[in-house]
Structure formats: C-alpha cells, structure tokens
Write an enzyme that holds these catalytic residues in place. Structure first.
Site, PDB file in Angstrom:
ATOM      1  N   ASN A  47       0.857  -0.974   0.006  1.00 31.59           N
ATOM      2  CA  ASN A  47      -0.133  -0.037  -0.055  1.00 31.59           C
ATOM      3  C   ASN A  47       0.921   1.287   0.018  1.00 31.59           C
ATOM      4  OD1 ASN A  47      -2.410  -1.484  -0.045  1.00 31.59           O
ATOM      5  ND2 ASN A  47      -2.316  -1.486   2.531  1.00 31.59           N
ATOM      6  N   HIS A 133     -14.703  -0.769   5.710  1.00 31.47           N
ATOM      7  CA  HIS A 133     -13.549  -1.688   6.439  1.00 31.47           C
ATOM      8  C   HIS A 133     -14.143  -2.499   7.544  1.00 31.47           C
ATOM      9  CE1 HIS A 133      -9.451  -2.568   8.068  1.00 31.47           C
ATOM     10  NE2 HIS A 133      -9.186  -2.574   6.837  1.00 31.47           N
ATOM     11  N   GLU A 175     -16.050   4.484   3.501  1.00 30.91           N
ATOM     12  CA  GLU A 175     -14.527   4.807   3.181  1.00 30.91           C
ATOM     13  C   GLU A 175     -14.393   5.811   1.960  1.00 30.91           C
ATOM     14  OE1 GLU A 175     -11.821   1.489   2.897  1.00 30.91           O
ATOM     15  OE2 GLU A 175     -13.297   0.438   3.204  1.00 30.91           O
ATOM     16  N   SER A 179     -10.876  -0.165   0.135  1.00 23.17           N
ATOM     17  CA  SER A 179      -9.729  -0.975   0.289  1.00 23.17           C
ATOM     18  C   SER A 179      -9.588  -2.137  -0.769  1.00 23.17           C
ATOM     19  CB  SER A 179      -9.361  -1.296   1.558  1.00 23.17           C
ATOM     20  OG  SER A 179     -10.591  -2.065   2.381  1.00 23.17           O
ATOM     21  N   ASP A 204     -13.596   7.190   6.351  1.00 23.16           N
ATOM     22  CA  ASP A 204     -12.123   6.846   6.324  1.00 23.16           C
ATOM     23  C   ASP A 204     -11.499   7.011   5.149  1.00 23.16           C
ATOM     24  OD1 ASP A 204      -9.976   5.109   6.816  1.00 23.16           O
ATOM     25  OD2 ASP A 204     -10.917   3.228   7.721  1.00 23.16           O
ATOM     26  N   HIS A 207      -7.040   5.248   2.180  1.00 20.76           N
ATOM     27  CA  HIS A 207      -6.613   4.961   0.765  1.00 20.76           C
ATOM     28  C   HIS A 207      -6.623   6.261  -0.333  1.00 20.76           C
ATOM     29  CE1 HIS A 207      -5.767   0.595   1.666  1.00 20.76           C
ATOM     30  NE2 HIS A 207      -6.952   0.856   2.132  1.00 20.76           N
ATOM     31  N   LYS A 236      -0.303   3.855   4.239  1.00 17.23           N
ATOM     32  CA  LYS A 236      -0.301   3.793   2.960  1.00 17.23           C
ATOM     33  C   LYS A 236       0.526   4.796   1.970  1.00 17.23           C
ATOM     34  CE  LYS A 236      -3.863   1.431   4.479  1.00 17.23           C
ATOM     35  NZ  LYS A 236      -4.295   1.134   6.131  1.00 17.23           N
TER      36      LYS A 236
END
Length: 383
Positions: A47, A133, A175, A179, A204, A207, A236
């Site tokens: 990541n 997640h 998110e 992910s 969140d 990423h 990440k």
C-alpha cells in the site's frame, strides 16, 4: 467441546474453505520489489502508493528523532507519551485539512474502533456502506447502537435507510477509496443526505489521503466535502504507520475523555512522529509522485483490456481482478509468483463469497517496464 477442540475445528474449517491465512516473511521489501526465501519479485501487493517508506528524508527524520527522544513514547498520551512532536503534527494536520483539531492514534483500526465505541449509544444508529472496512463494521456491530448497512456507493439506498425512524443520533459511515474494490465513494451525495437528516458523516480516507486532491489532501478535499469525522492513516501513501482523527474542538475533547483505545494505549513514539512530519512534507510536495502513479494506473488499465478476469471500476492505485472462487484466486496468485510477480489473493471473509480476487496495488515507485511485465504475465496466464 474444549478450547483446543474448538480451535482445531475452526482452523480445519478455514482450510477446507480455502480461506486459511499465512504470513510470509520478507527479507527485503519496498514499494517496487521484495525478496522472499532468496527469490526476488516485483511487488504489486504493498500500500506504499507514493513509494515513501524508504525515502531518505523520512528515514533520516526517524533516526534523528530516535537520537533525541528515544525509540518509545514511554506511556499513553495522557501520562507522559505526549511530546512536542505530537503537538506539532496534530496542529499541522489540522491546518492542512482545514479542521480545528487532529488527534493521533496508533493505527487506523484503533482509531475507528475508538471513535465508534466512544460515540455510539443504545438509541443511536450507524448506517454503513456494506463494503466499509472491517474495523468500521466490527466497531459498529459491537457497539450498543443499531447497525444497518446500505448498498455499496448507492446514495438512494442510504436515503431509504435515513428515512426510517431513530430515537437517537445517526452516524453515516463510509470509506473514501474502498480498500478491496479500489472505487471511490460519492461523498458529496452522502454528505448532503447526512446533513438533510441531521446525521454525522464519518469518512475513513486511508486509501485516498496523500494520493488524490490538492497537495494529496485526499478524497474529501477532492470532492469538496468536509465530513464531521475524517480518519486518515499513515501506513499507505505516507509510508509509515499510525492514524489521525480530524474533527471539531468539542469532539476532540470528548475523545480525549472517553475514547478508551486512545486513553489506554501507549502513544505513537515521538521519533516516529518526526518521520511522519517529514512524510507530510513529502506528501504535500509530491505532485510529481502522484502524476507518476496516475500514469502507472492508466498504463495498467489500458494494458489489462482483454484479460479474461473482470476488472473493477477503479481509477485508484488499487486495481482488483475479480476471479470468483477462493481456490482459483490462490492458484492464480501462485502462478504469478512463479513468474516473478507478487500479488495477493484476497478471499472471504475479507470480501463477499464468490468475489475472491487478486488485489493488485500500484505505486509511483513502479517503472513502466514493471507494469508491462505484470501485464505480460497476466495475459500469458489467462490464455
């Protein structure tokens, strides 16, 4: 049934289902390559999206921080673990993302668990994207609040959930970049719906932060959305580890009083925070790296046209290939490793049944030839 029998039964069930997980020790690993058992591979499982984990400025900052502050925090932030570097980084993050406050956590998982556990009461409800997640969904399911999921990236599904009665407060959870699928949430639509129903939105952006938006400010900034609660993580694009919550002053003070994961965990070592401060500068100055990553993503997607496996609709560094069955995904990953490409097979329960996949992750550190080699192997394997 004894404890041992229960454990053995659970392990055997995992093996039979093709879901058994194993750790693989790496002798060396960075965003582009790794060495395992004396063999070298191109790394398409990390990541480390900007390739910062080995950046000399960040490594040097950690070393200098360790020389000055030692290698550990020595206690929780409420005891003796809160030092000048933590104070400075929290303020820098808040200023960067336009929030009154930022609070540091030891990991993104801990941050999500702490926030939901501290906020959610028995009369409240949590409305979460069904592909959120595990740290978010687990925290919600263990809280006294009612958890309801809505169809992935479907604002109308959220609207239907919000229309239902709730005697307490509502927290909408998603998110920024997902992910396992690599697609982006429609944050503007979700935020508007949350505001219309006096709900809070938690995003969140593990990423998205560092990868998209001006100066790498992430998905929320890119979509001109300022959620009530924003989680960013440093494992990440930042290339380090840890996480932060961005929020208002009262919420920050509430978390300092009631977030048990924050109160009772040893703080992030100040030396690590020194590295994070340098990583933040690298992210802010990383337009060239982000451009290189975008070029790698475009090169891969263009070259993947015609593969026998389904490509996900993702324009992020996460490029999953949907295989279907667990055994087939594991076998495909093994065949790629035989050709020098390390790609992880992701299986249930991490993803829904029947959607086992190869989770290909790209980095600014990859060279065009690396992308071409992966594509060559995939096309040869798929014939």
């Amino acid at each position: 049934m004894s404890w041992s029998q229960r454990i053995q039964q659970a392990l055997e069930q995992r093996r039979q289902n093709g879901q058994y997980r194993q750790r693989t020790p790496c002798q060396q690993a960075d965003a582009r390559s790794l060495s395992i058992a004396g063999a070298d591979y191109l790394n398409f499982s990390a990541n480390d999206y900007l390739g910062l984990s080995h950046h000399p400025r960040i490594v040097n900052a950690w070393q200098q921080g360790a020389a000055r502050y030692g290698v550990g925090a020595g206690g929780s932030a409420h005891i003796t673990g809160f030092r000048t570097p933590q104070v400075d980084l929290e303020q820098q993050l808040a200023d960067w993302l336009g929030y009154p406050r930022a609070l540091l956590f030891i990991s993104g998982f801990a941050a999500n668990q702490a926030i939901i556990a501290a906020l959610a009461g028995k009369d409240d409800r949590i409305l979460a994207d069904k592909l959120s997640h595990a740290s978010l969904l687990e925290a919600a399911s263990h809280s006294p609040a009612t958890l309801r999921r809505f169809a992935h990236n479907q604002p109308q599904a959220l609207a239907a959930r919000l229309a239902g009665p709730c005697s307490g407060e509502t927290l909408v959870v998603t998110e920024g970049v997902f992910s396992m699928d690599g697609d982006s949430a429609p944050l503007a639509a979700l935020h508007q719906l949350a505001q219309q129903h006096n709900a809070w939105l938690l995003v969140d952006d593990a990423h998205g932060i560092g990868v998209c938006g001006e100066q790498g400010r992430g998905s929320c900034w890119q979509q001109a959305v300022k959620p009530d609660l924003q989680i960013i993580t440093f494992g990440k694009a930042f290339g380090v580890s840890g996480a932060a919550l961005l929020c208002d002053d009262d919420t920050a003070e509430f978390m300092l009083q009631f977030a048990r994961h924050l109160i009772y965990s040893t703080a992030i070592p100040p030396a690590q925070v020194c590295a994070l401060q340098e990583a933040l500068r690298c992210v802010q100055q990383g337009d060239e790296l982000r451009q290189r990553l975008r070029q790698n993503i475009a090169r891969f997607r263009a070259g993947a046209d015609g593969l026998r496996w389904q490509m996900m609709n993702a324009d992020s560094a996460i490029q999953p290939l949907l295989v279907g069955e667990e055994g087939a995904a594991v076998e495909l990953a093994a065949r790629l490793r035989q050709q020098g490409c390390w790609v992880s097979a992701i299986r249930p329960p991490t993803v829904p049944p029947g959607t086992a996949r190869l989770r290909i992750t790209l980095s600014a550190a990859h060279l065009p030839d690396d992308i071409d080699r992966l594509l060559e192997v995939l096309h040869a394997t798929g014939d």
